[in-house]
Design an enzyme around this catalytic site. Structure first.
Site, short mmCIF file in Angstrom:
data_model
loop_
_atom_site.label_atom_id
_atom_site.label_comp_id
_atom_site.label_asym_id
_atom_site.label_seq_id
_atom_site.Cartn_x
_atom_site.Cartn_y
_atom_site.Cartn_z
NE ARG A 1 -2.57 -0.74 3.65
CZ ARG A 1 -3.09 -0.23 4.76
NH1 ARG A 1 -4.07 0.66 4.69
NH2 ARG A 1 -2.64 -0.58 5.94
NE ARG B 1 -3.91 -4.31 5.71
CZ ARG B 1 -4.21 -3.49 6.71
NH1 ARG B 1 -5.39 -2.91 6.76
NH2 ARG B 1 -3.33 -3.24 7.66
CB THR C 1 2.57 -11.25 3.98
OG1 THR C 1 3.30 -10.73 2.86
CG2 THR C 1 3.41 -12.20 4.78
CG ASN D 1 -2.34 -6.68 2.71
OD1 ASN D 1 -3.06 -7.44 3.34
ND2 ASN D 1 -1.41 -5.92 3.25
CG HIS E 1 -4.41 -7.94 7.67
ND1 HIS E 1 -3.90 -7.44 8.84
CD2 HIS E 1 -3.57 -7.53 6.68
CE1 HIS E 1 -2.79 -6.76 8.59
NE2 HIS E 1 -2.57 -6.80 7.28
P1 NAD Z 1 7.94 -4.65 -1.40
O1 NAD Z 1 7.57 -3.88 -2.60
O2 NAD Z 1 9.04 -4.15 -0.53
O3 NAD Z 1 8.31 -6.15 -1.80
C1 NAD Z 1 7.53 -6.90 -2.66
C2 NAD Z 1 8.46 -7.78 -3.45
O4 NAD Z 1 7.66 -8.63 -4.28
C3 NAD Z 1 9.40 -6.98 -4.39
O5 NAD Z 1 10.75 -7.32 -4.14
C4 NAD Z 1 8.94 -7.40 -5.76
O6 NAD Z 1 10.00 -7.43 -6.72
C5 NAD Z 1 8.39 -8.79 -5.48
N1 NAD Z 1 7.54 -9.28 -6.55
C6 NAD Z 1 6.61 -8.61 -7.26
N2 NAD Z 1 6.08 -9.41 -8.22
C7 NAD Z 1 6.69 -10.62 -8.09
C8 NAD Z 1 6.59 -11.85 -8.78
N3 NAD Z 1 5.74 -12.02 -9.80
N4 NAD Z 1 7.39 -12.87 -8.39
C9 NAD Z 1 8.26 -12.74 -7.35
N5 NAD Z 1 8.40 -11.58 -6.67
C10 NAD Z 1 7.63 -10.53 -7.02
O7 NAD Z 1 6.58 -4.85 -0.53
P2 NAD Z 1 6.49 -5.29 1.01
O8 NAD Z 1 6.43 -4.08 1.85
O9 NAD Z 1 7.50 -6.33 1.27
O10 NAD Z 1 5.01 -5.92 1.04
C11 NAD Z 1 4.74 -7.11 0.32
C12 NAD Z 1 3.25 -7.46 0.42
O11 NAD Z 1 2.93 -7.80 1.77
C13 NAD Z 1 2.33 -6.28 0.05
O12 NAD Z 1 1.18 -6.77 -0.63
C14 NAD Z 1 1.93 -5.72 1.41
O13 NAD Z 1 0.71 -5.01 1.37
C15 NAD Z 1 1.84 -6.98 2.21
N6 NAD Z 1 1.94 -6.83 3.66
C16 NAD Z 1 1.10 -7.58 4.40
C17 NAD Z 1 1.17 -7.55 5.76
C18 NAD Z 1 0.24 -8.44 6.54
O14 NAD Z 1 0.17 -8.32 7.76
N7 NAD Z 1 -0.47 -9.34 5.87
C19 NAD Z 1 2.09 -6.70 6.40
C20 NAD Z 1 2.96 -5.96 5.60
C21 NAD Z 1 2.88 -6.02 4.22
#
Ligand code: NAD
Length: 305
Positions: free
Chosen positions: A83, A89, A119, A121, A176
Site C-alpha cells: 500500500r 488493502r 502476506t 494484501n 486483516h
Molecule cells: P515490497 O515492494 O518491498 O516487496 C515486494 C516484493 O515482491 C518486491 O521485491 C517485488 O520485486 C516482489 N515481486 C513482485 N512481483 C513478483 C513476482 N511475480 N514474483 C516474485 N516476486 C515478485 O513490498 P512489502 O512491503 O514487502 O510488502 C509485500 C506485500 O505484503 C504487500 O502486498 C503488502 O501489502 C503486504 N503486507 C502484508 C502484511 C500483513 O500483515 N499481511 C504486512 C505488511 C505487508
C-alpha cells in the site's frame, strides 16, 4: 530437515522474514526468490542474511529460481504491491491477484505438498483465492495478518494500561483490514485483574488500531519488523510442531457459522499446518462483528472472481 522458500525475498517483508528466520536458526535451508530484474538484490540479501546468522545459526540461505524451491516444506509469499499512503488493502486486489496466480503456477511445477503462508494484501481475499483456484487443502493455506493486528492491539493496550506488552494476551479476529474485530472478552493480563472497557474506550482503541499500519507506512514507507516477527511465530509453531494457537486467515467451513470465506480466526498450528480452527466463546457483539466482517469479505470476493 526443514526447507523454506520466500517469494518476494528482495522486498521489505520478505527480506526481513528471511533475516529473522535465519538468525533464529529455525530452519535448515531458506531459498530467496524474486523477479529476475531483482536477481542481484536477492543475491545480496541472501549473503547479508548468512553473514548476520553466522554466529547463532546453522541455516543456509541462498538466492534461487523456482526450480530451487523444489520440496519446500513451507513457502512464504510476500510478493506483490504494498500500500501507498491513501490506498486501502482492497485497492491492491487486482494487481496482486495476477502476481499470485503467476507465482503459484511456477511453485506448483516443483512442489506438491507444502504449507503456504501469504502476506500479500488483501490477504484474506487472496488466501481464499489460492485455496479455491490452486485446489489446495485449506489446512495448508494460511493467510498472515491476525498475529500482526494482535501485536498492535497488545501494544496499544500496554500504553493505555501501563503494562508491558508481553504481559498482555489480546487477539484480533476477522479481516486483516477495516472490519477487524478486537476480542475484548478474551483480553488477559499477567497477574492482574481482567480490565473492563467502556463502549467509548473500545471504539477509540479500534479506531487507533485501524490507523496503526498506515501510521508506520507514512513514517517509514512500509511495515517491516511487525509482519516479519509475526510470520516467524507461525513458522516456529509449524517446524517445532508446537500446536500453538495464533490468529490466522483460514478458509472456514461452518466454524463460527461462516463458510467459504477466509478470515482471521484462532488456529492451532503444527507440522501439518492448520490442525484445528478453534472456536472461542465470543460475546454476541463480537460474533455479530465477525459475521459482518465475513459478509464484507464475501462480497469483495465476488468482485475478485
Ligand atoms: P515490497 O515492494 O518491498 O516487496 C515486494 C516484493 O515482491 C518486491 O521485491 C517485488 O520485486 C516482489 N515481486 C513482485 N512481483 C513478483 C513476482 N511475480 N514474483 C516474485 N516476486 C515478485 O513490498 P512489502 O512491503 O514487502 O510488502 C509485500 C506485500 O505484503 C504487500 O502486498 C503488502 O501489502 C503486504 N503486507 C502484508 C502484511 C500483513 O500483515 N499481511 C504486512 C505488511 C505487508
Amino acid at each position: 530437515m526443514h526447507k523454506v522458500s520466500i517469494i518476494g525475498a528482495a522486498g521489505t517483508v520478505g527480506s526481513s522474514v528471511g533475516y529473522q528466520l535465519a538468525t533464529q536458526s529455525l530452519v535448515d535451508e531458506i531459498v530467496y526468490v524474486d523477479i529476475p530484474s531483482k536477481k542481484s538484490l536477492t543475491i545480496g540479501q541472501a549473503e547479508d542474511t548468512n553473514h548476520a546468522a553466522a554466529y547463532t545459526s546453522h541455516t543456509n540461505v541462498y538466492s534461487g529460481n523456482y526450480s530451487d524451491t523444489e520440496n519446500s516444506d513451507i513457502i512464504i509469499v510476500t510478493a506483490g504491491k504494498p500500500r501507498q499512503p491513501g490506498q486501502t488493502r482492497v485497492d491492491l486486489t487486482s494487481v496482486n491477484r495476477t502476481i499470485l496466480d503467476s507465482i503459484f503456477s511456477d511453485i506448483s511445477q516443483y512442489n506438491d505438498d507444502f504449507i503456504s503462508i501469504i502476506t500479500t494484501n488483501p490477504v484474506d481475499l487472496l488466501n481464499r483465492h489460492v485455496c479455491d483456484f490452486e485446489n489446495r487443502p485449506r489446512e495448508h493455506v494460511i493467510g498472515f495478518g491476525g498475529v500482526l493486528d494482535s501485536s498492535r492491539f497488545r501494544y496499544t493496550l500496554s500504553k493505555k494500561l501501563d503494562v508491558p506488552a508481553n504481559h498482555i494476551k489480546a487477539t484480533i479476529l476477522g479481516e486483516h483490514g477495516d472490519s477487524q474485530v478486537p476480542i475484548f472478552s478474551h483480553v488477559n493480563l499477567l497477574n492482574k485483574p481482567t480490565p473492563v472497557f467502556s463502549p467509548d474506550e473500545k471504539s477509540s482503541i479500534l479506531s487507533d488500531l485501524k490507523e496503526s499500519a498506515m501510521c508506520v507506512i507514512k513514517q517509514k514507507g512500509a511495515t517491516q519488523w511487525g509482519p516479519a516477527s509475526g510470520v516467524c511465530h507461525l513458522v516456529k509453531s509449524i517446524v517445532e510442531n508446537s500446536h500453538s494457537i495464533f490468529p490466522c486467515s483460514a478458509v472456514l467451513n461452518g466454524e463460527y457459522g461462516i463458510s467459504d470465506v477466509s478470515l482471521g480466526v484462532p488456529v492451532r498450528l503444527g507440522s501439518n499446518g492448520i490442525e484445528e480452527i478453534v472456536e472461542w466463546d465470543l460475546t454476541s457483539e463480537e460474533t455479530d462483528a465477525l459475521t459482518q466482517s465475513a459478509i464484507k469479505l464475501a462480497s469483495e470476493y465476488q468482485l475478485l472472481s
